[in-house]
Design an enzyme around this catalytic site. Structure first.
Site, PDB file in Angstrom:
ATOM      1  N   HIS A   1       0.819  -1.209   0.000  1.00  0.00           N
ATOM      2  CA  HIS A   1       0.000   0.000   0.000  1.00  0.00           C
ATOM      3  C   HIS A   1       0.859   1.269   0.000  1.00  0.00           C
ATOM      4  CE1 HIS A   1       0.943   1.008   4.178  1.00  0.00           C
ATOM      5  NE2 HIS A   1       0.880  -0.297   4.420  1.00  0.00           N
TER       6      HIS A   1
ATOM      7  N   GLU B   1      -2.249  -6.843   7.337  1.00  0.00           N
ATOM      8  CA  GLU B   1      -0.911  -6.782   7.909  1.00  0.00           C
ATOM      9  C   GLU B   1      -0.837  -7.683   9.143  1.00  0.00           C
ATOM     10  OE1 GLU B   1       2.062  -6.758   7.794  1.00  0.00           O
ATOM     11  OE2 GLU B   1       2.782  -4.677   7.703  1.00  0.00           O
TER      12      GLU B   1
END
Length: 230
Positions: free
Chosen positions: A11, A87
């Site tokens: 990201h 994550e």
């Protein structure tokens, strides 16, 4: 059939990235530089890899980066989300800087820097993250044809662990793959279940081609500083 080309894209930048805070699974949006990175990186990725399927972590920073890439492709491919692509969870450490963690958990922080899991903080183990990431990548790749490309938008630690385990390397005891920068990617090619390893790393930490300092500075890196009039 299964996709032979898989791209793992990290990201774009958030305020936590800029201030070196451990994000984990806190849902942080992109900052202004991150939105610029997402657009620039999406254009670069679209010029070399056109996905038949885009799958993203459900966290906002990843989903918005995936949306920028989908737009760069012309909007023909919808973004799917998958919670397995989140994550790594870092438990009580999330939202803290390294200095803050070291002050409150000095021994465990030192052990983490040596490669051990910070279990006392409630962090997810590397093995668990690698397993869920690899499962998701394989499942989505298996839904495509051999000449199609899968793009997976995820997070720094999660991508490193996914690449390591897909290459058949022990994630618990080996740290030989560096993390990727924001909106940079790893390219894996699948050779088949009979190959050892099944996956091979074609490229790693590839991005839009900006020097890292300019990439981190954002769209205003080339502006002349303002000078005071006499």
């Amino acid at each position: 059939m299964t996709a032979r080309t898989v791209v793992l894209l990290r990201h774009a930048r958030t305020a936590y990235n800029a201030t070196l805070r451990l994000q984990g699974q806190i849902d942080i949006p992109l900052d202004d530089v991150g939105r610029w990175q997402a657009a620039e990186g999406a254009a670069a990725l679209a010029s070399s890899h056109r996905a038949a399927r885009i799958v993203s972590s459900d966290l906002e920073r990843a989903a918005d980066t995936a949306a920028a890439y989908a737009q760069a492709l012309g909007g023909d491919v919808a973004v799917q989300t998958d919670v397995r692509l989140r994550e790594r969870s870092f438990g009580a450490w999330e939202g803290m800087t390294g200095e803050e963690i070291a002050e409150r958990w000095p021994e465990e922080y030192a052990a983490w820097r040596r490669g051990h899991d910070p279990v006392e903080a409630g962090a997810e183990t590397k093995v668990a993250v690698a397993a869920r990431m690899a499962e998701a990548v394989r499942e989505h790749a298996d839904a495509l044809e051999g000449d199609e490309t899968l793009v997976v938008v995820s997070h720094g630690a999660a991508i490193t662990l996914a690449v390591t385990t897909l290459l058949g390397i022990d994630v618990d005891g080996w740290r030989g793959i560096a993390g990727v920068h924001n909106v940079h990617w790893s390219h894996l090619h699948r050779y088949g279940a009979d190959a050892v390893p099944e996956w091979r790393l074609v490229a790693h930490n590839v991005g839009a081609g900006y020097p890292l300092d300019r990439w981190q500075a954002g769209p205003d890196w080339n502006l002349e500083p303002e000078t005071k009039s006499a």
